[in-house]
Scaffold this motif. Structure first.
Motif, PDB file in Angstrom:
ATOM      1  N   SER A  24       2.414  72.047  88.485  1.00 25.01           N
ATOM      2  CA  SER A  24       2.236  72.924  89.761  1.00 25.01           C
ATOM      3  C   SER A  24       3.553  73.928  89.601  1.00 25.01           C
ATOM      4  N   ILE A  25       3.076  75.156  89.734  1.00 23.11           N
ATOM      5  CA  ILE A  25       3.712  76.323  89.677  1.00 23.11           C
ATOM      6  C   ILE A  25       3.865  76.985  91.032  1.00 23.11           C
ATOM      7  N   THR A  26       5.148  77.167  91.502  1.00 21.11           N
ATOM      8  CA  THR A  26       5.564  77.983  93.100  1.00 21.11           C
ATOM      9  C   THR A  26       5.720  79.418  92.749  1.00 21.11           C
ATOM     10  N   CYS A  27       5.632  80.035  93.897  1.00 17.22           N
ATOM     11  CA  CYS A  27       5.852  81.565  93.759  1.00 17.22           C
ATOM     12  C   CYS A  27       6.409  81.672  95.315  1.00 17.22           C
ATOM     13  N   SER A  28       7.495  82.187  95.462  1.00 18.39           N
ATOM     14  CA  SER A  28       8.067  82.172  96.637  1.00 18.39           C
ATOM     15  C   SER A  28       8.548  83.728  97.179  1.00 18.39           C
ATOM     16  N   GLY A  29       8.184  83.920  98.436  1.00 17.46           N
ATOM     17  CA  GLY A  29       8.428  85.203  99.019  1.00 17.46           C
ATOM     18  C   GLY A  29       8.533  85.359 100.705  1.00 17.46           C
ATOM     19  N   ASN A  30       9.072  86.084 101.125  1.00 25.05           N
ATOM     20  CA  ASN A  30       9.144  86.212 102.721  1.00 25.05           C
ATOM     21  C   ASN A  30       7.701  86.126 103.284  1.00 25.05           C
ATOM     22  N   LYS A  31       7.402  85.110 104.110  1.00 25.28           N
ATOM     23  CA  LYS A  31       6.129  85.264 104.744  1.00 25.28           C
ATOM     24  C   LYS A  31       4.986  85.337 103.763  1.00 25.28           C
ATOM     25  N   LEU A  32       5.059  84.928 102.454  1.00 22.38           N
ATOM     26  CA  LEU A  32       4.061  84.824 101.587  1.00 22.38           C
ATOM     27  C   LEU A  32       2.615  84.290 102.019  1.00 22.38           C
ATOM     28  N   GLY A  33       2.484  83.458 102.986  1.00 19.49           N
ATOM     29  CA  GLY A  33       1.550  83.056 103.756  1.00 19.49           C
ATOM     30  C   GLY A  33       0.777  83.790 104.509  1.00 19.49           C
ATOM     31  N   ASP A  34       1.370  84.888 104.926  1.00 14.23           N
ATOM     32  CA  ASP A  34       0.521  85.836 105.580  1.00 14.23           C
ATOM     33  C   ASP A  34      -0.076  86.864 104.976  1.00 14.23           C
ATOM     34  N   LYS A  35      -0.075  86.852 103.295  1.00 11.32           N
ATOM     35  CA  LYS A  35      -0.581  87.907 102.609  1.00 11.32           C
ATOM     36  C   LYS A  35      -1.534  86.842 101.658  1.00 11.32           C
ATOM     37  N   TYR A  36      -2.421  87.515 100.869  1.00 12.28           N
ATOM     38  CA  TYR A  36      -2.961  87.105  99.837  1.00 12.28           C
ATOM     39  C   TYR A  36      -2.305  86.854  98.797  1.00 12.28           C
ATOM     40  N   ALA A  37      -2.263  85.798  98.204  1.00 11.00           N
ATOM     41  CA  ALA A  37      -1.789  85.536  96.505  1.00 11.00           C
ATOM     42  C   ALA A  37      -2.873  85.483  95.694  1.00 11.00           C
ATOM     43  N   SER A  38      -2.384  86.116  94.593  1.00 10.61           N
ATOM     44  CA  SER A  38      -3.415  86.082  93.174  1.00 10.61           C
ATOM     45  C   SER A  38      -2.517  85.445  91.876  1.00 10.61           C
ATOM     46  N   TRP A  39      -3.237  84.772  91.173  1.00  6.97           N
ATOM     47  CA  TRP A  39      -2.373  84.325  90.025  1.00  6.97           C
ATOM     48  C   TRP A  39      -3.169  84.620  88.507  1.00  6.97           C
ATOM     49  N   TYR A  40      -2.384  85.069  87.787  1.00  3.69           N
ATOM     50  CA  TYR A  40      -2.747  85.419  86.247  1.00  3.69           C
ATOM     51  C   TYR A  40      -2.101  84.674  85.277  1.00  3.69           C
ATOM     52  N   GLN A  41      -2.897  84.444  84.225  1.00  8.94           N
ATOM     53  CA  GLN A  41      -2.606  83.724  83.085  1.00  8.94           C
ATOM     54  C   GLN A  41      -2.419  84.547  81.891  1.00  8.94           C
ATOM     55  N   GLN A  42      -1.329  84.515  81.189  1.00  4.16           N
ATOM     56  CA  GLN A  42      -1.125  85.282  80.000  1.00  4.16           C
ATOM     57  C   GLN A  42      -0.885  84.559  78.732  1.00  4.16           C
ATOM     58  N   LYS A  43      -1.538  84.513  77.760  1.00  4.99           N
ATOM     59  CA  LYS A  43      -1.192  83.881  76.857  1.00  4.99           C
ATOM     60  C   LYS A  43      -0.469  84.933  75.573  1.00  4.99           C
ATOM     61  N   PRO A  44       0.230  84.509  74.621  1.00  3.75           N
ATOM     62  CA  PRO A  44       0.940  85.347  73.735  1.00  3.75           C
ATOM     63  C   PRO A  44       0.225  86.257  73.067  1.00  3.75           C
ATOM     64  N   GLY A  45       0.338  87.605  73.302  1.00  5.99           N
ATOM     65  CA  GLY A  45      -0.244  88.779  72.493  1.00  5.99           C
ATOM     66  C   GLY A  45      -1.479  88.992  73.287  1.00  5.99           C
ATOM     67  N   GLN A  46      -1.750  88.375  74.416  1.00  2.45           N
ATOM     68  CA  GLN A  46      -2.940  88.801  75.026  1.00  2.45           C
ATOM     69  C   GLN A  46      -2.907  89.410  76.573  1.00  2.45           C
ATOM     70  N   SER A  47      -3.808  90.037  76.933  1.00  2.05           N
ATOM     71  CA  SER A  47      -3.621  90.517  78.160  1.00  2.05           C
ATOM     72  C   SER A  47      -3.841  89.424  79.499  1.00  2.05           C
ATOM     73  N   PRO A  48      -3.125  89.830  80.505  1.00  2.00           N
ATOM     74  CA  PRO A  48      -3.248  88.826  81.599  1.00  2.00           C
ATOM     75  C   PRO A  48      -4.792  88.744  82.073  1.00  2.00           C
ATOM     76  N   VAL A  49      -5.072  87.429  82.570  1.00  2.00           N
ATOM     77  CA  VAL A  49      -6.328  87.183  83.002  1.00  2.00           C
ATOM     78  C   VAL A  49      -6.123  86.412  84.632  1.00  2.00           C
ATOM     79  N   LEU A  50      -6.967  86.906  85.402  1.00  2.00           N
ATOM     80  CA  LEU A  50      -7.037  86.453  86.640  1.00  2.00           C
ATOM     81  C   LEU A  50      -7.543  84.935  86.745  1.00  2.00           C
ATOM     82  N   VAL A  51      -6.862  84.220  87.472  1.00  2.00           N
ATOM     83  CA  VAL A  51      -7.197  82.694  87.476  1.00  2.00           C
ATOM     84  C   VAL A  51      -7.552  82.245  89.059  1.00  2.00           C
ATOM     85  N   ILE A  52      -6.700  82.796  89.824  1.00  4.31           N
ATOM     86  CA  ILE A  52      -7.044  82.567  91.272  1.00  4.31           C
ATOM     87  C   ILE A  52      -6.757  83.810  92.014  1.00  4.31           C
TER      88      ILE A  52
END
Lengths: 106, 123
Positions: free
Chosen positions: A19-47
């Motif tokens: 489980s990876i958390t991401c904290s920000g003021n009233k973050l729940g009122d916004k949409y969150a996205s998540w990206y995975q980045q492996k070494p030497g590669q570009s980020p990939v949208l996962v959520i």
């Protein structure tokens, strides 16, 4: 300016849940996205939109967002999931990325 | 399949201007459905959004970089570009171009990324 804070690292055993958390003021009122980045590669949208998976992303990736915290969960973690993960939100016409979390599969 | 490819000098001298181009293939850069963005990542550090541009040329930028950056679009070549003036060593980073998907529902995300190009600022 808006900030998103993540733990620097998370360790998980193969087959267990990470489980990876991401904290920000009233973050729940916004949409969150998540990206995975492996070494030497570009980020990939996962959520996106808190909990939606793009086509081709395994079902073991899930997301939630409420209050001040968004969470990315990897169920049945595999060695291939070892990577850096970044959350992202939109605030005041600006894209904001989280500080990043390195997931290590031990 | 949409593809994006960054190109430009890998070495820029301090105080000079950084110029990069992103070439889009497999999709229409002139689509009104998407923006096109630049994101950078200093070596060993996290991601930083630089700015995004719409098909009609309107652009918005990260406030922390706004005074130094300009983006433009060339639909005839399916390219968009980034210029950053007065660069310093702090601008050394891998620069990514990406498709910026936004919607009235509040969606804001980057769903396709280029492979990235390293730009080093050094004399």
């Amino acid at each position: 300016s808006y900030e998103l804070t993540q733990p620097p690292s998370v360790s998980v055993s193969p087959g267990q849940t990470a489980s990876i958390t991401c904290s920000g003021n009233k973050l729940g009122d916004k949409y969150a996205s998540w990206y995975q980045q492996k070494p030497g590669q570009s980020p990939v949208l996962v959520i996106y939109q808190d909990k939606n998976r793009p086509s081709g992303i395994p079902e073991r990736f899930s997301g939630a967002n409420s209050g001040n915290t968004a969470t990315l969960t990897i169920s049945g973690t595999q060695a291939m999931d070892e990577a850096d993960y970044y959350c992202q939100a939109w605030d005041s016409s600006t894209y904001v990325f989280g500080t990043g979390t390195k997931v290590t599969v031990l | 399949q949409l593809q994006l490819q960054e190109s430009g000098p890998g070495l820029v001298k301090p105080s000079e201007t950084l110029s990069l181009i992103c070439t889009v293939s497999g999709g229409f850069i002139s689509s009104s459905s998407f923006y096109w963005g630049w994101i950078r990542q200093p070596p060993g550090k996290g991601l930083e959004w630089i700015g995004s541009i719409y098909y009609n040329g309107s652009a918005y930028y990260n406030p922390s970089l706004k005074s130094r950056v300009t983006m433009s679009l060339d639909t005839s070549r399916s390219q968009f570009s980034l210029k950053a003036t007065s660069v310093t060593a702090a601008d050394t980073a891998v620069y990514y171009c990406a498709r910026d998907r936004q919607a009235t529902t509040g969606t804001h995300l980057f769903d396709y990324w280029g492979q990235g190009t390293l730009v080093t600022v050094s004399s």
